[in-house]
Scaffold this active site. Structure first.
Site, PDB file in Angstrom:
ATOM      1  N   ALA A 289       0.645  -1.407  -0.001  1.00  0.00           N
ATOM      2  CA  ALA A 289      -0.544   0.169   0.439  1.00  0.00           C
ATOM      3  C   ALA A 289       0.638   1.242   0.064  1.00  0.00           C
ATOM      4  CB  ALA A 289      -0.894  -0.040   1.369  1.00  0.00           C
ATOM      5  N   GLU A 293       3.282   2.537  -6.270  1.00  0.00           N
ATOM      6  CA  GLU A 293       3.639   1.483  -7.472  1.00  0.00           C
ATOM      7  C   GLU A 293       2.596   2.372  -8.983  1.00  0.00           C
ATOM      8  OE1 GLU A 293       2.524   0.422  -4.831  1.00  0.00           O
ATOM      9  OE2 GLU A 293       0.224   0.073  -5.808  1.00  0.00           O
ATOM     10  N   ASP A 335       8.156  34.820 -34.444  1.00  0.00           N
ATOM     11  CA  ASP A 335       8.177  35.499 -35.763  1.00  0.00           C
ATOM     12  C   ASP A 335       6.931  36.692 -36.113  1.00  0.00           C
ATOM     13  OD1 ASP A 335      10.596  34.005 -36.412  1.00  0.00           O
ATOM     14  OD2 ASP A 335       9.040  32.692 -37.653  1.00  0.00           O
ATOM     15  N   ASP A 659       9.337  28.824 -39.490  1.00  0.00           N
ATOM     16  CA  ASP A 659       9.518  28.526 -40.029  1.00  0.00           C
ATOM     17  C   ASP A 659      10.172  27.746 -41.291  1.00  0.00           C
ATOM     18  OD1 ASP A 659       9.587  30.691 -41.052  1.00  0.00           O
ATOM     19  OD2 ASP A 659       7.816  31.562 -40.856  1.00  0.00           O
ATOM     20  N   ASP A 663      15.973  27.949 -39.589  1.00  0.00           N
ATOM     21  CA  ASP A 663      15.261  28.393 -38.390  1.00  0.00           C
ATOM     22  C   ASP A 663      15.332  26.583 -37.714  1.00  0.00           C
ATOM     23  OD1 ASP A 663      14.336  30.985 -39.457  1.00  0.00           O
ATOM     24  OD2 ASP A 663      12.026  30.144 -39.172  1.00  0.00           O
ATOM     25  N   ASN A 753      -5.504   1.096   0.368  1.00  0.00           N
ATOM     26  CA  ASN A 753      -4.614   1.574  -0.995  1.00  0.00           C
ATOM     27  C   ASN A 753      -5.338   1.906  -2.449  1.00  0.00           C
ATOM     28  OD1 ASN A 753      -2.448   2.271  -2.169  1.00  0.00           O
ATOM     29  ND2 ASN A 753      -2.509  -0.338  -3.012  1.00  0.00           N
ATOM     30  N   THR A 756      -8.578   4.915  -2.298  1.00  0.00           N
ATOM     31  CA  THR A 756      -8.188   6.100  -1.874  1.00  0.00           C
ATOM     32  C   THR A 756      -7.500   6.672  -3.686  1.00  0.00           C
ATOM     33  OG1 THR A 756      -7.061   5.635  -0.456  1.00  0.00           O
ATOM     34  CG2 THR A 756      -8.422   6.688   0.556  1.00  0.00           C
ATOM     35  N   ASP A 757      -6.210   5.420  -3.903  1.00  0.00           N
ATOM     36  CA  ASP A 757      -4.954   6.426  -4.987  1.00  0.00           C
ATOM     37  C   ASP A 757      -5.658   6.389  -5.278  1.00  0.00           C
ATOM     38  OD1 ASP A 757      -3.419   5.861  -2.673  1.00  0.00           O
ATOM     39  OD2 ASP A 757      -1.793   4.217  -3.589  1.00  0.00           O
TER      40      ASP A 757
HETATM   41  P1  ATP Z   1       9.127  36.464 -40.134  1.00  0.00           P
HETATM   42  O1  ATP Z   1      10.427  36.575 -39.872  1.00  0.00           O
HETATM   43  O2  ATP Z   1       8.492  37.522 -39.176  1.00  0.00           O
HETATM   44  O3  ATP Z   1       8.256  35.672 -40.638  1.00  0.00           O
HETATM   45  P2  ATP Z   1       8.459  38.125 -42.964  1.00  0.00           P
HETATM   46  O4  ATP Z   1       7.710  37.026 -43.187  1.00  0.00           O
HETATM   47  O5  ATP Z   1       8.952  38.994 -43.532  1.00  0.00           O
HETATM   48  O6  ATP Z   1       9.157  37.671 -41.234  1.00  0.00           O
HETATM   49  P3  ATP Z   1      11.347  37.090 -44.718  1.00  0.00           P
HETATM   50  O7  ATP Z   1      10.792  35.986 -44.593  1.00  0.00           O
HETATM   51  O8  ATP Z   1      12.290  36.417 -44.061  1.00  0.00           O
HETATM   52  O9  ATP Z   1      10.557  38.053 -43.105  1.00  0.00           O
HETATM   53  O10 ATP Z   1      10.686  38.131 -45.250  1.00  0.00           O
HETATM   54  C1  ATP Z   1      12.124  39.428 -45.359  1.00  0.00           C
HETATM   55  C2  ATP Z   1      11.359  40.302 -46.613  1.00  0.00           C
HETATM   56  O11 ATP Z   1      11.856  39.305 -47.977  1.00  0.00           O
HETATM   57  C3  ATP Z   1       9.998  40.715 -46.299  1.00  0.00           C
HETATM   58  O12 ATP Z   1       9.915  41.828 -45.251  1.00  0.00           O
HETATM   59  C4  ATP Z   1      10.275  40.979 -47.293  1.00  0.00           C
HETATM   60  O13 ATP Z   1      10.024  42.420 -48.064  1.00  0.00           O
HETATM   61  C5  ATP Z   1      10.696  40.196 -48.574  1.00  0.00           C
HETATM   62  N1  ATP Z   1       9.873  39.205 -48.689  1.00  0.00           N
HETATM   63  C6  ATP Z   1       8.870  38.046 -47.925  1.00  0.00           C
HETATM   64  N2  ATP Z   1       8.461  36.969 -48.746  1.00  0.00           N
HETATM   65  C7  ATP Z   1       9.137  37.321 -50.384  1.00  0.00           C
HETATM   66  C8  ATP Z   1       8.471  36.554 -51.306  1.00  0.00           C
HETATM   67  N3  ATP Z   1       8.276  35.950 -51.664  1.00  0.00           N
HETATM   68  N4  ATP Z   1       9.447  37.703 -52.041  1.00  0.00           N
HETATM   69  C9  ATP Z   1      10.315  38.039 -52.567  1.00  0.00           C
HETATM   70  N5  ATP Z   1      10.204  38.461 -51.298  1.00  0.00           N
HETATM   71  C10 ATP Z   1       9.817  38.867 -49.860  1.00  0.00           C
END
Ligand code: ATP
Length: 931
Positions: A289, A293, A335, A659, A663, A753, A756-757
């Protein structure tokens, strides 16, 4: 389909492969055909790891050393003629085992569900439409699109490859990415081309590190190369959490302590004249008890249920240990785009040649006008505007589509309406909509979304912050079309299209453009610049490098991306909870700051730092500044790693979102790596501890709240179980030391045991959070589970429960020393009731009076059912001889309830007084501070 196993796909031309797979390079498979093939080929999965069979989980419940001893002891008592005792004990052990089994099987099931949730997705073209599907639904012949950060979802024969690079270490062990091509390997290739050289194939489980490509699925599931070597990929890690490991270690210590105390109990009992065998059976029952466990299983269930609550709030935990770390998070780095903002972009402004146009319309519907100083103008008459729109349309991978649905509004009931949507990057989606508004493309028939003239692409990446394409124009000439962050594009421009003429770009003009960028950014607009360059001497099939330089600047586009509605409140909550929030974005400093102000992020600490400044300062300086910086702008993914490390060196527990493929290192290094479920790449998701199903910042805060709650709940039932066990041991211990009769018989100990347990402890695992959970500072990561007074609470409450039970026993026995059964029944019920009252005390860190008793209805039901079970054992005549009980009367109940209530009442009053005193002290110190 005419496919054979061991087909050498790399030797076949793409058209041949398409014919054999009965597919189509423009439309992909039809949805019906794909469904048919799926039922034939089966899911595109590698067979799952072998699960522990259920019977073995069940058997494990009885493998415990003490339970085995109890078995033996029971058998002996059976042979000594104590049939009823023996059978009952075995039955109780069995019920206990089954309960343990149910708990474990449930934990296992929830963990499996988590694994399934982490399954990857694939971009597939079916019936000419692009969609995201679970990779498990892919079939041979499916047309799959690849881009950087994707895990290749099946084995593919590539038919386009734009600088496509794939890292195949999962398959070949080689970590240098292989550059892929769409070309057929020369006929007459030796029979066996090694996998690493099959450059026109992409293999399931390998990782796209750069470029883009398209391919047809040639094999799925166990037929793929990786399937052949039966590797298991993409599994969420279900490791034990540090707390579980520590609890297991603690469990071992508790076993030793319980066994030692039991031996003392047995020794003292025998010394005082109790029969050896009775004492042995009582001692072993006591040990069974007293050893918690069930604790590891309840911890797992609490974690798993907590994780399921997180899923309901859109946070998917990939690595279980992170649930604990979540509660310790002291900084959340997020972001901006899509996490703090809605990622629903709409172009509202265009600037070129000193003119600012406003663009009307809402959402993704391609309807809207271009206004210059309030007057509508025709874009096709304005050369630069038309050019800009052309770039917006062609330097773009997004698709604008719609679904028809019946109108819901009463007046237009029955009519069909179009629900417009964008597939692909929202920035590009907004530009696609802009182009459709301006050039009147027949988007509905797909004309606007076709990239017929594209010959080459330099994909967007967050380091260059731009994207370019090479297009072949109707007259046969080639042009490069570029868009990107204003400074990035401008730094590669040598000319400008200004009022209808191409002119060299002067320094003054550069300044003017940058000023204009800042003006637009200050309105929280995301600003992109557009440029182009005619490519003389470029030929189809060009293989050399193309440079994004000497471009001609055309204009700027500004788009809004409103903050998510719930973000301000979530940031506020973080503030209260002592968690710092930091925005990290690739966007312009001024745009970032404007949005940060809108969402209340610049409170208290309000510095903005840019990526280029970050490059200049040392790690030490960064660590020092990091405490004050609220926004990092124009940063690349590489900067994120430095930011995480700087914050960690200051002792922070850092949660970091990401994303893109680059990153991943920062996400891995952060204490809690968070990936975006919608926009995130497979690489980031795999590196992450947590995936946000809705990409929403507020979801992180909910997850932190749940993380804190889960940990608190684990502390609650540890406190309950251990205090109960201390109470059980002490009753017996003191009685034997003081030479009293046995206060509880073995079956009663086991019943306490069991009753209550089980259920009450489980119910504590799902207790709602205390009101001040998010008003406390984050917990120290290295904090001991017994910290903040928990150890003291366990011992003091346990001691009181033991003492009061013994007192109730002694008072009853002293009154009528001949009726031991009566006194034992009183002790038995007092012990149970004391624990069932104490369980409510465990719900609060402060005192039992701080919480509504009826809030946790599971607990209320658990307690009621436990009371019913005990009443049954006491009052049912059939059970009385088995459990050695007898009827109780009003006087007994008065004694029982007072004795059982005292431990919790005394502790509760202590808590109230302490809080009162603390509150008073705080109030008076606040008064002193004010005066
Ligand atoms: P976060 O980092 O918050 O997601 P973000 O989307 O602005 O911000 P990035 O995706 O790195 O960051 O984009 C950086 C910059 O690149 C943007 O501010 C924009 O001016 C330019 N950009 C974003 N998407 C495109 C795209 N598809 N083609 C060309 N330039 C882009």
């Amino acid at each position: 389909m005419e496919t054979r196993p061991n087909q050498k796909w790399y030797t076949l031309a793409a058209v041949e492969v398409t014919r054999m797979l009965k597919s189509d390079l423009k439309q992909g498979l039809s949805r019906d055909e794909a469904e048919r093939r799926l039922s034939k080929s089966g899911a595109n999965q590698l067979t799952a790891s072998k699960r522990k069979p259920l019977y073995s989980v069940l058997l494990d419940q009885f493998k415990d050393f003490m339970v085995l001893i109890l078995f033996v002891a029971t058998l002996i008592s059976y042979f000594l003629g104590e049939y009823l005792d023996a059978i009952t004990i075995i039955a109780i052990i069995f019920i206990n085992g089954v309960l343990g089994f149910i708990q474990e099987a449930r934990a296992e099931r929830s963990l499996q569900a988590l694994k399934d949730l982490a399954s990857p997705m694939a971009r597939v073209l079916r019936d000419g439409q692009l969609s995201m599907l679970p990779a498990s639904r892919l079939v041979p012949g499916d047309l799959v699109l690849l881009e950087a950060g994707d895990r290749v979802p099946a084995d593919l024969r590539l038919f386009t490859a734009n600088r496509l690079e794939i890292e195949e270490s999962a398959l070949t062990g080689e970590s240098v990415p292989v550059s892929k091509t769409a070309q057929t390997l020369a006929a007459g290739s030796p029979d066996e081309v090694p996998l690493g050289d099959q450059k026109n194939l992409a293999f399931m489980g390998t990782m796209v590190t750069g470029g883009t490509g398209q391919g047809l699925v040639i094999s799925t599931g166990m037929q793929t190369e990786i399937g052949k070597i039966a590797h298991l990929m993409n599994e969420a890690e279900i490791a034990e959490t540090p707390l579980q490991i520590r609890l297991e270690q603690m469990g071992k210590i508790l076993v030793v302590v319980a066994v030692l105390l039991t031996m003392v109990v047995i020794g003292a009992g025998v010394w005082h004249g109790h029969e050896l065998f009775t004492m042995f059976l009582a001692g072993v029952s006591l040990a069974v008890a007293a050893i918690p466990e069930g604790l590891p299983a309840i911890v797992t269930v609490a974690l798993a249920l907590g994780v399921q609550r997180m899923i309901k709030r859109n946070a998917i935990v990939r690595k279980l240990p992170s649930v604990e770390t979540l509660g310790c998070a002291s900084v959340i780095c997020s972001d901006k785009t899509g996490t703090l903002t809605q990622n629903k972009m709409t172009v509202t402004h265009i600037w070129h040649g000193d003119d600012t146009f406003q663009v009307t319309g809402s959402g993704y519907e391609p309807q809207g006008a271009f206004l210059l100083q309030g007057k509508q103008c025709a874009p096709e008459r304005d050369q630069a505007l038309a050019r800009l729109l052309e770039i917006a349309n062609s330097c773009n991978n997004a698709q604008l589509t719609y679904e028809e649905e019946k109108a819901r509004r009463l007046l237009s009931m029955g009519k069909t309406v179009k629900r417009w949507q964008v597939i692909g990057d929202p920035t590009e989606g907004a530009l696609k909509v802009l182009a459709a508004k301006g050039l009147g493309f027949d988007v509905e028939h797909g004309k606007g979304s076709k990239m017929a003239a594209r010959v080459e692409e330099l994909p967007f990446d967050s380091d260059r912050k731009m994207m370019s394409v090479v297009d072949k124009k109707a007259d046969g000439s080639f042009v490069m079309q570029t868009k990107g962050a204003a400074e990035a594009v401008l730094s590669r421009c040598s000319h400008i299209l200004w009022k209808g003429q191409v002119q060299p770009l002067s320094a003054t003009m550069r300044h003017r453009i940058l000023d204009q960028t800042e003006k637009m950014a200050a309105q929280a607009l995301r600003v992109l610049a557009f440029a182009y360059k005619p490519l003389q001497g470029y030929r189809t099939g060009h293989t050399g490098e193309i440079k994004e330089s000497d471009l001609t600047f055309v204009g700027l586009v500004g788009m809004i991306d409103p903050p998510r509605e719930e973000v301000s409140a979530a940031i506020n909550l973080c503030h209260q909870a002592g968690i710092k929030t930091v925005m990290i974005t690739g966007d312009h400093r001024i745009t970032a700051e404007a949005i940060a102000r809108q969402i209340g992020l610049m409170r208290g600490y309000g510095e903005v730092m840019e990526g280029r400044e970050l490059d200049r300062i040392s790690d030490e300086e960064l660590a020092e500044r990091a405490e004050r910086v609220a926004v990092y702008a124009r940063v690349s993914p590489e900067h994120k790693l430095r930011i995480v490390r700087a914050l960690q060196s200051n002792g922070h527990v850092v949660a970091m979102t990401g994303d893109g493929v680059n990153d991943a290192p920062a996400i891995k290094t952060a204490d809690i790596g968070i990936a975006m479920g919608i926009t995130g790449t497979d690489v980031t998701k795999e590196a992450a501890d947590l995936v946000l199903r809705d990409d929403n910042f507020a979801t992180i805060v909910s997850a932190v709240e749940e993380g804190r709650n889960i940990y608190d709940n684990i502390r609650k039932f540890i406190r309950y179980l251990l205090a109960s066990n201390v109470g059980e041991i002490l009753v017996m211990f003191f009685a034997m030391i003081l030479g009293m009769p046995l206060p509880l018989v073995p079956i009663q100990i086991l019943w306490v045991n069991l009753v209550t347990d089980g259920l009450p402890a489980m119910a504590l695992g799902v207790d709602p959070p205390e009101a001040d959970t998010m008003y406390q500072r984050p917990r120290n990561k290295h904090e001991n589970i017994f910290a903040r007074g928990l150890g003291w609470k366990i011992i003091s409450r346990g001691f009181l429960i033991g003492l009061m039970t013994l007192l109730a026993f002694w008072l009853t026995w002293r009154e009528n020393p001949d009726d031991l059964v009566h006194a034992q029944t009183v002790a038995f019920v007092t012990l149970v009731m004391a624990q069932l009252i104490h369980v409510f005390d465990c719900r609060s860190q402060h005192s039992v009076f701080h919480r509504n008793i009826f809030e946790n209805k599971y607990l209320v039901w658990a307690v009621i059912s436990s009371i019913v079970l005990v009443l049954g054992v006491v009052y049912l005549e059939a059970l009385q001889p088995i459990f050695k009980t007898t009827n109780l009367y009003f006087r007994d109940w008065a004694l029982i309830l007072v004795a059982a209530g005292i431990p919790t009442f005394v502790a509760g009053m202590g808590g109230v007084l302490r809080r009162g005193a603390l509150g008073g002290a705080r109030r008076s110190s606040a008064r002193t501070a004010r005066s």
